[in-house]
Scaffold this active site. Structure first.
Site, short mmCIF file in Angstrom:
data_model
loop_
_atom_site.label_atom_id
_atom_site.label_comp_id
_atom_site.label_asym_id
_atom_site.label_seq_id
_atom_site.Cartn_x
_atom_site.Cartn_y
_atom_site.Cartn_z
N ASP A 92 -4.41 39.93 43.56
CA ASP A 92 -4.50 41.20 42.85
C ASP A 92 -3.25 41.35 42.00
OD1 ASP A 92 -4.91 43.77 41.99
OD2 ASP A 92 -5.01 44.68 43.97
N SER A 93 -3.38 41.96 40.84
CA SER A 93 -2.27 42.06 39.89
C SER A 93 -1.19 43.04 40.32
CB SER A 93 -2.80 42.50 38.52
OG SER A 93 -3.28 43.83 38.60
N GLY A 95 -1.93 46.35 40.33
CA GLY A 95 -2.30 47.64 39.74
C GLY A 95 -2.61 48.70 40.78
N ASP A 146 -4.18 46.64 35.55
CA ASP A 146 -5.01 47.79 35.19
C ASP A 146 -4.42 49.04 35.82
OD1 ASP A 146 -5.57 47.09 37.83
OD2 ASP A 146 -7.61 47.82 37.74
N GLN A 194 -12.87 49.42 34.77
CA GLN A 194 -12.48 50.73 35.30
C GLN A 194 -13.41 51.80 34.69
OE1 GLN A 194 -10.55 51.56 37.73
NE2 GLN A 194 -9.34 49.72 38.09
N ASP A 271 -13.45 42.31 49.09
CA ASP A 271 -12.30 42.23 49.98
C ASP A 271 -12.00 43.62 50.51
OD1 ASP A 271 -9.38 43.31 48.78
OD2 ASP A 271 -10.98 43.08 47.30
#
Length: 376
Positions: A92-93, A95, A146, A194, A271
């Site tokens: 995951d980034s 965000g 994001d 999003q 997840d």
């Protein structure tokens, strides 16, 4: 990365497929255990691979960036070598973590400025340096930076948030295309849809994401406070637009019920921290319902945790013994529960896959929804 659809269930959008990466093959639908810091809490890599049979795990860019740090990971040769996991990893980034730090972060066109939850130091995540960080981490699948708007956001905030996410996505996608992997195997990049709970924003985001032609796409910003039925509605809106020949990843979801409903709507990857987090607090998920292992009713129940269970702890340990461990605050209780719950979640998606392939997924799903929702 390659994705091949093997079957689509009758009267459903559920798909069975195969994702192929340089670190291995992932049969879908798939649940991915969360290993935020490079470790799935309380579970050895051997247990993940041999007992639970996890095909892919997650790491988190925010947490790994802060600890152990990118310098350490680069010297180690990436996260796979650092933690000894030789199957695929998705990162995951960060965000969502920045979203959860609402009181100590600031969002601008440049990126997200935030304070470390460890020592209060200030840092900046940009769409570009988050790609660079994930190159160093060496994940097989990396995510775009994001903003995850709360599920209760009004339309004006959701509109502003999506516009920012779209601008960040363009920059992150450009950085990904102009950069190269560091460790001799390929990496891929998933954009994130999003748009909160607003169908027009979700459609706009899905169309924008689809236009990039990435190897796979993610659906973010759900299970963050909105009603479950609204989440299912947004999945349907988005999956009607996202490419059917690319894997779809629903981020951070959820309960066994959520997972079955998401698969039914065409989601391939999921997840959630729930199996391990809830397990550490004494909640066990089973094919026949949910057990609170602290309840007095289990004190003299010497039957196995789950006679039909898919992992060894289900047959070795009794309900009475596990309750005793939780009441006594023994660390082994949390480990047993985590292994059991992850084993169940992986069993659930394997069963879903088999019923998609055999053509009776809808009948099986309707029965399972009733069973897994019970409180035992």
């Amino acid at each position: 990365m390659d994705f091949k659809i093997e079957a689509i269930a009758p009267h459903s959008e559920a798909r069975a497929g195969i994702i192929t990466t340089d670190h291995g093959v992932i049969p879908t639908p798939i649940f991915m255990p969360v290993g935020t810091l490079g470790s799935v809490k309380g579970v050895h890599q051997r247990e993940l691979q041999d007992d639970i049979n996890a095909k892919i795990i997650l790491g988190n860019t925010y947490h790994l960036y802060l600890r152990p740090g990118l310098d350490v990971l680069k010297k180690a040769g990436g996260l796979h070598k650092f933690n000894g996991w030789n199957r695929p990893i998705l990162t995951d980034s960060g965000g969502f973590q920045v979203f959860s730090l609402a009181s100590c972060r600031k969002l601008t066109d440049m990126g997200a400025t935030f304070q470390s939850h460890i020592d209060g130091s200030r840092h900046l995540f940009t769409p570009e340096n988050v790609v660079d960080a994930q190159r160093i981490i060496g994940s097989d699948i990396m995510m775009a930076l994001d903003e995850c708007a709360p599920g209760t956001s009004d339309y004006g905030y959701a509109r502003q948030s999506l516009d920012l996410t779209k601008r960040w996505l363009e920059r992150g996608w450009s950085r990904f295309k102009e950069s190269e992997p560091l460790y001799g195997y390929s990496q891929t990049f998933f954009p994130i849809v999003q748009g909160c709970v607003y169908p027009d924003l979700r459609r706009e985001a899905a169309e924008h994401v689809s236009s990039l032609g990435a190897d796979g796409n993610a659906i973010g910003g759900l299970a963050v406070g909105e009603p479950a039925e609204k989440m299912y509605e947004m999945i349907e809106v988005v999956n009607a637009i996202l490419p059917k020949d690319k894997p779809r990843y629903l981020m951070g979801v959820g309960t066994p019920l959520n997972i079955l409903e998401a698969i039914d709507r065409g989601v391939d990857m999921m997840d959630c921290v729930m199996p391990t987090r809830n397990g550490r607090n004494g909640m066990l998920f089973t094919p026949n319902g949910i057990m609170n292992m602290r309840n007095r009713k289990w004190a003299e129940d010497f039957s196995p945790l789950d006679e039909e269970g898919s992992v060894w702890v289900d047959k070795v340990y009794s309900k009475a013994y596990l309750r005793h461990l939780f009441i006594s605050q023994e660390l082994l209780a949390m480990q047993i529960a985590s292994i059991h719950n992850l084993g169940f979640y992986l069993w659930l998606v394997r069963e879903a896959r088999q019923h998609i392939l055999s053509g009776d997924f809808s009948v099986w799903k309707n029965d399972m929804i009733e069973r897994v929702s019970r409180r035992l």
